[in-house]
Motif scaffolding. Structure first.
Motif, short mmCIF file in Angstrom:
data_model
loop_
_atom_site.label_atom_id
_atom_site.label_comp_id
_atom_site.label_asym_id
_atom_site.label_seq_id
_atom_site.Cartn_x
_atom_site.Cartn_y
_atom_site.Cartn_z
N TYR A 31 0.83 -1.20 0.00
CA TYR A 31 0.00 0.00 0.00
C TYR A 31 0.87 1.27 0.00
O TYR A 31 0.55 2.24 -0.65
N LYS A 32 1.95 1.25 0.77
CA LYS A 32 2.93 2.33 0.86
C LYS A 32 2.30 3.67 1.23
O LYS A 32 2.59 4.71 0.63
N ALA A 33 1.44 3.67 2.23
CA ALA A 33 0.76 4.90 2.64
C ALA A 33 1.73 5.98 3.08
O ALA A 33 1.51 7.16 2.80
N LEU A 64 -0.51 10.20 10.95
CA LEU A 64 -1.91 10.61 10.79
C LEU A 64 -2.30 10.61 9.32
O LEU A 64 -3.40 10.17 8.95
N TYR A 65 -1.40 11.09 8.47
CA TYR A 65 -1.68 11.13 7.03
C TYR A 65 -1.79 9.72 6.46
O TYR A 65 -2.65 9.45 5.62
N SER A 66 -0.95 8.80 6.93
CA SER A 66 -1.04 7.41 6.47
C SER A 66 -2.40 6.81 6.83
O SER A 66 -3.02 6.11 6.03
N SER A 73 -9.28 4.57 1.12
CA SER A 73 -8.78 3.54 0.22
C SER A 73 -9.76 3.27 -0.92
O SER A 73 -10.95 3.58 -0.83
N ASN A 74 -9.24 2.63 -1.96
CA ASN A 74 -10.13 2.17 -3.02
C ASN A 74 -10.90 0.94 -2.52
O ASN A 74 -10.70 0.49 -1.39
N ASN A 78 -6.07 -1.71 -1.78
CA ASN A 78 -4.67 -1.88 -2.18
C ASN A 78 -4.03 -0.57 -2.62
O ASN A 78 -2.86 -0.54 -2.97
N HIS A 79 -4.79 0.53 -2.60
CA HIS A 79 -4.26 1.83 -3.02
C HIS A 79 -5.23 2.92 -2.54
O HIS A 79 -6.44 2.70 -2.53
#
Length: 116
Positions: A31-33, A64-66, A73-74, A78-79
């Motif tokens: 995901y790489k948030a 917090l942003y993550s 999310s979708n 996954n993104h």
């Protein structure tokens, strides 16, 4: 201990489903948030010691942003859904600013997370 996060997630999943909620596990590595910037629609790797970053001209706290990105999310988790992020970003900023101001006003320090 080392198993506490797994136990916490197990309890959270049980309580969520018991009370009619949902529980979804997100593969955080794919995901790489912490690397995504919804304003620029790019991924930028930053060191773990960097507690904040600039998104669309606004300073945001990394963790917090993550959480915001995962919340937006979708459908397959996954993104991030960029359009949801754009639509909800002002709400996130307001909540983040209020949280950080309340923490500072009350003297609550979490240097390892928030940098103060």
């Amino acid at each position: 201990n080392n198993r506490a996060p797994a136990l916490f997630l197990s309890i959270l999943e049980q309580k969520s489903t018991r009370h009619g909620g949902t529980f979804v596990k997100v593969d955080t590595k794919s995901y790489k948030a912490s690397q995504y910037d919804h304003a620029a629609d790019t991924y930028n790797k930053a060191p773990l010691s960097q507690r904040s970053k600039m998104i669309g001209g606004h300073e945001v706290q990394r963790d917090l942003y993550s959480a915001f990105l995962i919340r937006n999310s979708n459908d397959t988790y996954n993104h991030p859904d960029r359009l949801k992020c754009i639509g909800n970003f002002d709400i996130f900023l307001d909540m983040q600013y209020r949280l950080l101001a309340d923490m500072k006003r009350s003297g609550l320090s979490m240097k390892q997370c928030f940098g103060f």
